[in-house]
Scaffold this motif. Structure first.
Motif, PDB file in Angstrom:
ATOM      1  N   GLN A   1      98.507 -45.648   9.437  1.00  0.00           N
ATOM      2  CA  GLN A   1      97.330 -46.154  10.072  1.00  0.00           C
ATOM      3  C   GLN A   1      97.350 -47.474   9.369  1.00  0.00           C
ATOM      4  O   GLN A   1      97.356 -48.400  10.258  1.00  0.00           O
ATOM      5  CB  GLN A   1      95.896 -45.231   9.184  1.00  0.00           C
ATOM      6  N   ARG A   2      98.708 -47.861   8.599  1.00  0.00           N
ATOM      7  CA  ARG A   2      98.534 -48.829   8.554  1.00  0.00           C
ATOM      8  C   ARG A   2      97.254 -50.446   7.860  1.00  0.00           C
ATOM      9  O   ARG A   2      97.324 -50.915   8.682  1.00  0.00           O
ATOM     10  CB  ARG A   2      99.850 -50.444  10.120  1.00  0.00           C
ATOM     11  N   ASP A   3      96.380 -49.302   7.388  1.00  0.00           N
ATOM     12  CA  ASP A   3      95.392 -49.613   7.384  1.00  0.00           C
ATOM     13  C   ASP A   3      94.621 -49.951   5.661  1.00  0.00           C
ATOM     14  O   ASP A   3      95.360 -48.722   5.041  1.00  0.00           O
ATOM     15  CB  ASP A   3      94.373 -48.742   7.503  1.00  0.00           C
ATOM     16  N   ALA A   4      94.701 -51.410   5.415  1.00  0.00           N
ATOM     17  CA  ALA A   4      94.707 -50.774   3.408  1.00  0.00           C
ATOM     18  C   ALA A   4      93.360 -50.219   3.448  1.00  0.00           C
ATOM     19  O   ALA A   4      93.370 -50.063   2.052  1.00  0.00           O
ATOM     20  CB  ALA A   4      93.987 -53.076   3.204  1.00  0.00           C
ATOM     21  N   ASP A   5      92.589 -49.246   4.782  1.00  0.00           N
ATOM     22  CA  ASP A   5      91.518 -49.613   3.858  1.00  0.00           C
ATOM     23  C   ASP A   5      91.364 -48.223   3.689  1.00  0.00           C
ATOM     24  O   ASP A   5      90.662 -47.400   2.779  1.00  0.00           O
ATOM     25  CB  ASP A   5      89.948 -49.586   4.212  1.00  0.00           C
ATOM     26  N   GLU A   6      92.597 -47.295   4.848  1.00  0.00           N
ATOM     27  CA  GLU A   6      92.706 -46.108   3.924  1.00  0.00           C
ATOM     28  C   GLU A   6      94.468 -45.482   4.147  1.00  0.00           C
ATOM     29  O   GLU A   6      93.724 -44.371   3.788  1.00  0.00           O
ATOM     30  CB  GLU A   6      92.625 -45.843   6.023  1.00  0.00           C
ATOM     31  N   CYS A   7      94.783 -46.663   3.276  1.00  0.00           N
ATOM     32  CA  CYS A   7      96.108 -46.397   2.924  1.00  0.00           C
ATOM     33  C   CYS A   7      95.958 -45.084   2.407  1.00  0.00           C
ATOM     34  O   CYS A   7      94.876 -45.367   0.766  1.00  0.00           O
ATOM     35  CB  CYS A   7      96.596 -47.369   2.250  1.00  0.00           C
ATOM     36  N   PRO A   8      95.811 -44.296   1.555  1.00  0.00           N
ATOM     37  CA  PRO A   8      95.918 -43.542   0.134  1.00  0.00           C
ATOM     38  C   PRO A   8      96.818 -43.616  -1.123  1.00  0.00           C
ATOM     39  O   PRO A   8      96.293 -43.247  -2.306  1.00  0.00           O
ATOM     40  CB  PRO A   8      96.912 -41.615   0.537  1.00  0.00           C
ATOM     41  N   SER A   9      98.079 -44.123  -0.725  1.00  0.00           N
ATOM     42  CA  SER A   9      98.294 -44.176  -2.058  1.00  0.00           C
ATOM     43  C   SER A   9      98.574 -46.216  -1.890  1.00  0.00           C
ATOM     44  O   SER A   9      98.650 -46.933  -3.255  1.00  0.00           O
ATOM     45  CB  SER A   9     100.087 -44.256  -1.892  1.00  0.00           C
ATOM     46  N   GLY A  10      97.961 -46.632  -1.470  1.00  0.00           N
ATOM     47  CA  GLY A  10      97.805 -48.636  -1.579  1.00  0.00           C
ATOM     48  C   GLY A  10      98.480 -48.842  -1.789  1.00  0.00           C
ATOM     49  O   GLY A  10      99.323 -49.637  -1.686  1.00  0.00           O
ATOM     50  N   ALA A  11     100.146 -48.413  -0.857  1.00  0.00           N
ATOM     51  CA  ALA A  11     100.671 -49.203  -0.042  1.00  0.00           C
ATOM     52  C   ALA A  11     100.349 -50.298   0.496  1.00  0.00           C
ATOM     53  O   ALA A  11     101.325 -51.401   0.617  1.00  0.00           O
ATOM     54  CB  ALA A  11     101.992 -48.078   0.326  1.00  0.00           C
ATOM     55  N   PHE A  12      99.715 -50.078   1.417  1.00  0.00           N
ATOM     56  CA  PHE A  12      99.706 -50.942   2.220  1.00  0.00           C
ATOM     57  C   PHE A  12      98.296 -52.100   1.963  1.00  0.00           C
ATOM     58  O   PHE A  12      96.990 -51.209   1.252  1.00  0.00           O
ATOM     59  CB  PHE A  12      99.076 -50.573   3.923  1.00  0.00           C
ATOM     60  N   GLU A  13      97.933 -53.374   1.405  1.00  0.00           N
ATOM     61  CA  GLU A  13      97.378 -54.168   0.895  1.00  0.00           C
ATOM     62  C   GLU A  13      96.726 -54.961   1.910  1.00  0.00           C
ATOM     63  O   GLU A  13      97.498 -56.041   2.148  1.00  0.00           O
ATOM     64  CB  GLU A  13      98.341 -54.098   0.132  1.00  0.00           C
ATOM     65  N   ALA A  14      95.522 -55.714   1.587  1.00  0.00           N
ATOM     66  CA  ALA A  14      95.172 -56.981   2.486  1.00  0.00           C
ATOM     67  C   ALA A  14      95.274 -58.337   1.006  1.00  0.00           C
ATOM     68  O   ALA A  14      94.933 -57.890   0.496  1.00  0.00           O
ATOM     69  CB  ALA A  14      93.473 -56.744   2.989  1.00  0.00           C
ATOM     70  N   VAL A  15      95.702 -58.915   2.391  1.00  0.00           N
ATOM     71  CA  VAL A  15      95.878 -60.150   1.321  1.00  0.00           C
ATOM     72  C   VAL A  15      95.026 -60.944   1.716  1.00  0.00           C
ATOM     73  O   VAL A  15      95.185 -62.075   2.740  1.00  0.00           O
ATOM     74  CB  VAL A  15      96.946 -60.659   1.725  1.00  0.00           C
ATOM     75  N   GLY A  16      94.038 -61.718   1.590  1.00  0.00           N
ATOM     76  CA  GLY A  16      92.452 -62.334   1.111  1.00  0.00           C
ATOM     77  C   GLY A  16      91.308 -61.647   1.621  1.00  0.00           C
ATOM     78  O   GLY A  16      91.371 -60.236   1.518  1.00  0.00           O
TER      79      GLY A  16
END
Length: 292
Positions: free
Chosen positions: A80-95
Motif C-alpha cells: 500500500q506504500r501507506d505509513a498509516d496502513e503499513c503493518p511493520s512500520g517500514a513506511f514512515e511519514a516525514v512531517g
C-alpha cells in the motif's frame, strides 16, 4: 566548488496554514546544543535554501513525505506504500501538521527540565521563517507562561516576518553561511544583502544574537569567508560566535530519502583546521564556541 541550485522555495509567500497550523517533522527533547540549558527543539518543515551540506534533507521540502525503511519491510503484496496502513512500520511519514494547542501541550511536557536547567524551547528547521505567523503566536504563548524561547534561522526573509518572531525570543541563533553575495545566491539561493541587513536590525532592536558560522570545505572553510564574517560582526559590536564544523551525520538520511548527497566524499575539517580558525577568531577578540 559550485553546486547546481535546486528550485528555490520562496520564503516571501505567507504560509497558507497561517498562524493556526504548523507543519513540523521532529520534536527533539533534552538537547544541550540549541540554546541555554536543556532545550526542547521543534523542527519546522520547509526550507528555501539549497545548501549542499544540509544535514537534515528531510527538512527541505514543505510537503509531508513517505520513506521506506528496508530493514522493517515485510515485502507485502500488494504494498500500500501507506505509513498509516503499513503493518511493520517500514513506511514512515516525514512531517505532520499540528495546531498551536497540540504543540504547546507537547513541549510543556518538558517544563520541569526547563525550570531546573534554565532551558526552554527552540524553534528550528528547515527554516522557521517560512511559518513565521504560527511560530510568532506559539512563542508569544510560551513567553506568557515564562518559558525561555529561541529560534535558529538563516535570516533570509522580509524583516516583517523576522522581527515579530525575534522579539519573542531570548536568543536568536543566526547562521552566517556564504558571505559573498554572488556565491550565496548561486550556491545556496540566499539573498545575502538581506541577511546582513536583518542581522543589523536585530542588533539595533537589542535582541540577543548568537552568530553561527558553518565550516564547510569548499564553501565556507576559507580565509576570505571567515574574514568577511568577522569584519561584519565587529562592525555590529558582536564579540562572540559559534563555529560549526562540517560532519557526515546526515548521509544516512539522504539514503533513506532515496537521494544522492553531493558531499558524501568530503572529509570533515581536521581538529587542527578547526583549532586554527578558532584561534584566528579569538585573536581578533571573539569569544568562540565550537559546536552548539
Amino acid at each position: 566548488m559550485t553546486s547546481s541550485a535546486a528550485p528555490r522555495i520562496s520564503c516571501e509567500v505567507i504560509d497558507p496554514r497561517g498562524d493556526e497550523v504548523a507543519r513540523i517533522f521532529n520534536i527533539q527533547r533534552y538537547s544541550l546544543n540549541d540554546g541555554q540549558g536543556i532545550r526542547t527543539v521543534v523542527f519546522f518543515k520547509g526550507c528555501p535554501h539549497t545548501c549542499p551540506w544540509c544535514a537534515n534533507p528531510e527538512s527541505i521540502s514543505p510537503r509531508i513525505e513517505t520513506v521506506r525503511r528496508k530493514s522493517k519491510c515485510l515485502h507485502c503484496s500488494p504494498c500500500q506504500r501507506d505509513a498509516d496502513e503499513c503493518p511493520s512500520g517500514a513506511f514512515e511519514a516525514v512531517g505532520r501538521d499540528v495546531t498551536l494547542d497540540e504543540l504547546a501541550r507537547e513541549v510543556m511536557k518538558d517544563e520541569v527540565f526547563f525550570r531546573a536547567s534554565g532551558g526552554g524551547v527552540t524553534l528550528s528547521g528547515g527554516e522557521v521563517l517560512m511559518q513565521a505567523p504560527f511560530a510568532t503566536r506559539f512563542l508569544q504563548r510560551l513567553r506568557s507562561w515564562g518559558v525561555p524561547c529561541a529560534i535558529e534561522t538563516a535570516g533570509d526573509a522580509p524583516a516583517s516576518r523576522l522581527l515579530p518572531l525575534a522579539r519573542c525570543c531570548d536568543e536568536v541563533l543566526f547562521d552566517l553561511k556564504i558571505m559573498d553575495a554572488r556565491q550565496a545566491r548561486e550556491v545556496v539561493s540566499m539573498n545575502q544583502p538581506r541577511v546582513v541587513e536583518n542581522l543589523r536590525l536585530l542588533v539595533q532592536e537589542g535582541i540577543a544574537v548568537t552568530p553561527r558560522l558553518p565550516l564547510i570545505p569548499g564553501y565556507t572553510l576559507s580565509k576570505e569567508n571567515m574574514q568577511q564574517a568577522l569584519t561584519l560582526l565587529t562592525s555590529l559590536g558582536i564579540r562572540h560566535l559559534h563555529l560549526l564544523p562540517f560532519h557526515q551525520y546526515g548521509e544516512p538520511k539522504y539514503r533513506l530519502l532515496g537521494q544522492q548527497w553531493s558531499m558524501r566524499e568530503v572529509s570533515a575539517p581536521s581538529a587542527q583546521e578547526v583549532a586554527a580558525y578558532r584561534q584566528w577568531a579569538e585573536s581578533a577578540g571573539f569569544e568562540v564556541t565550537v559546536g552548539g
